[in-house]
Enzyme design. Structure first.
Site, PDB file in Angstrom:
ATOM      1  N   ASP A 132       0.766  -1.082   0.168  1.00 32.75           N
ATOM      2  CA  ASP A 132      -0.019  -0.009   0.001  1.00 32.75           C
ATOM      3  C   ASP A 132       0.979   1.379  -0.099  1.00 32.75           C
ATOM      4  OD1 ASP A 132      -2.290  -1.583   0.043  1.00 32.75           O
ATOM      5  OD2 ASP A 132      -2.847  -0.888   2.198  1.00 32.75           O
ATOM      6  N   CYS A 189     -23.837 -16.389  -5.157  1.00 29.21           N
ATOM      7  CA  CYS A 189     -23.828 -15.724  -3.688  1.00 29.21           C
ATOM      8  C   CYS A 189     -23.747 -14.303  -4.060  1.00 29.21           C
ATOM      9  CB  CYS A 189     -22.586 -16.299  -3.003  1.00 29.21           C
ATOM     10  SG  CYS A 189     -22.650 -15.356  -1.327  1.00 29.21           S
ATOM     11  N   CYS A 196     -23.916  -4.671   2.644  1.00 32.46           N
ATOM     12  CA  CYS A 196     -22.934  -3.379   2.703  1.00 32.46           C
ATOM     13  C   CYS A 196     -23.979  -2.594   3.401  1.00 32.46           C
ATOM     14  CB  CYS A 196     -22.540  -3.012   1.456  1.00 32.46           C
ATOM     15  SG  CYS A 196     -21.637  -1.651   1.510  1.00 32.46           S
ATOM     16  N   CYS A 212     -18.284   3.698   0.863  1.00 30.98           N
ATOM     17  CA  CYS A 212     -17.794   2.609   1.769  1.00 30.98           C
ATOM     18  C   CYS A 212     -17.334   3.319   3.116  1.00 30.98           C
ATOM     19  CB  CYS A 212     -16.571   2.162   0.843  1.00 30.98           C
ATOM     20  SG  CYS A 212     -15.605   1.034   2.031  1.00 30.98           S
ATOM     21  N   CYS A 239     -14.705  -1.089   8.218  1.00 29.35           N
ATOM     22  CA  CYS A 239     -15.895  -1.918   8.352  1.00 29.35           C
ATOM     23  C   CYS A 239     -15.627  -3.321   7.388  1.00 29.35           C
ATOM     24  CB  CYS A 239     -16.942  -1.285   7.192  1.00 29.35           C
ATOM     25  SG  CYS A 239     -18.575  -2.309   7.338  1.00 29.35           S
TER      26      CYS A 239
END
Length: 370
Positions: A132, A189, A196, A212, A239
């Site tokens: 990252d 699925c 969410c 998000c 989350c």
């Protein structure tokens, strides 16, 4: 190389080529739709993210590494434990990955050691490790190198390990044989899409980061949109809902490293107490943690939203007093979110999210588990 990786705490090592041209149209479309929100760095680097040899000239292959992050002592049925946290409005919910040491430090250090171990075997070679920390098309490289497939929530899924892990890469100037990719096993699925809280997963493998909760609580620096605040529930940093509901995470692995063991005070703590953290206490308690990266102002903003949502479920004198103590805070952002939390009714102009809560619509607190 796999054995060397396991000795360093990695769960799987793979190799990908550097031709990611087929992923470029999707990246450009995602950016064009503005789904990256305020993450300007996603657009600033353009297609360099999909072109490893432009980011690090001379790169011929990319070594990918997976590192599981569930704490060693994580019990069976951990998903139910995490769901239960979301039903306790007066406690703050922190994403699982952020409860231990900052993974950036752990991963980068161990990726570098893996590079050094390879050099011991074959001699000096050009390599650079990332976690990252640069414009890297991480999920695409992971999928191409057999770490898993791209789930409908956009995360990489493994039949052996679910998705509760970090990914890292080493760009190398060696032409290594690529690992075989795996086939997708999501089938019909759509649990992650349906669960969410904010509807951020707008389609299969399509995430609107602007909605998000992980983006809102971590990457987003300004005021949280009014219509999304009630949908955040008690989530104050990140989350995990789309991962908690995923059937494949029953296979999620435990980390052999103590770095990811849960630190006391970062999960299940009372919101009233968290609101009372001074900047000095925030820095002390989050030292070496990924949470420190958001800063004290953003932390108080997040906790204030959770406190407001808790008060809308049931009034609490202690929580209200903790908010009152921040009404004169130096930060305008903190003051505005505290005022919203204390108001308990739509501000002037209306609050569509809160209106939905009042009418029994969708809220950030999941329905009771059966």
């Amino acid at each position: 190389m796999g054995q060397w990786g396991r000795e360093l705490g990695f769960s799987q090592i793979g190799v990908a080529g550097v031709d990611l041209s087929s992923a470029e149209p999707g990246l450009l479309q995602w950016l064009a739709q503005g789904f990256h929100g305020e993450m300007a760095y996603m657009q600033a680097h353009g297609l360099k993210r999909a072109r490893p040899a432009e980011l690090v000239p001379g790169t011929l292959s990319v070594i990918t590494a997976r590192m599981d992050y569930l704490p060693t002592a994580t019990p069976e049925g951990w998903q139910a434990i995490e769901w239960d946290r979301l039903h306790r409005p007066r406690e703050g919910a922190v994403s699982l990955y952020a409860r231990g040491r900052d993974y950036h430090k752990v991963m980068r250090n161990r990726l570098q050691k893996l590079g050094e171990r390879i050099a011991q075997e074959i001699g000096p070679f050009g390599h650079r490790a990332f976690t990252d920390s640069a414009p890297v098309l991480e999920a695409e490289l992971a999928a191409r190198s057999g770490q898993g497939w791209r789930g409908k929530h956009t995360l990489i899924l493994s039949r052996e390990a679910g998705s509760m892990y970090f990914l890292g890469e080493i760009y190398v100037d060696l032409a290594l044989p690529a690992s075989e990719p795996v086939t997708a096993h999501c089938g019909t699925c759509r649990a992650c899409i349906d669960i969410c809280p904010t509807g951020a997963i707008v389609g299969e493998q399509r995430l609107d980061a602007r909605r998000c909760i992980s983006y809102l609580t971590i990457e987003h620096a300004g005021p949280i949109p009014l219509e999304l605040r009630p949908l955040m529930g008690n989530r104050i940093y990140g989350c995990d809902d789309c991962q908690l509901v995923c059937p494949w995470n029953k296979y999620a692995g435990r980390s052999p490293l103590p770095d990811f063991d849960e630190r006391p005070g970062l999960a299940g703590a009372a919101l009233a107490g968290l609101l009372g953290w001074s900047e000095q206490e925030f820095l002390r308690r989050t030292e070496g943690s990924a949470i420190r990266r958001i800063g004290h102002e953003r932390w108080l903003r997040n906790v204030a939203v959770a406190a407001g949502n808790a008060l809308r479920v049931e009034d609490d004198a202690q929580l209200r007093a903790a908010l009152q103590a921040l009404t004169e805070h130096p930060s305008a952002i903190v003051r505005e979110h505290v005022d919203w939390a204390l108001a308990g009714h739509p501000p002037e102009g209306g609050d569509p999210g809160l209106a939905a809560v009042r009418e029994g619509g969708r809220t950030g607190f999941p329905p009771p588990r059966e």
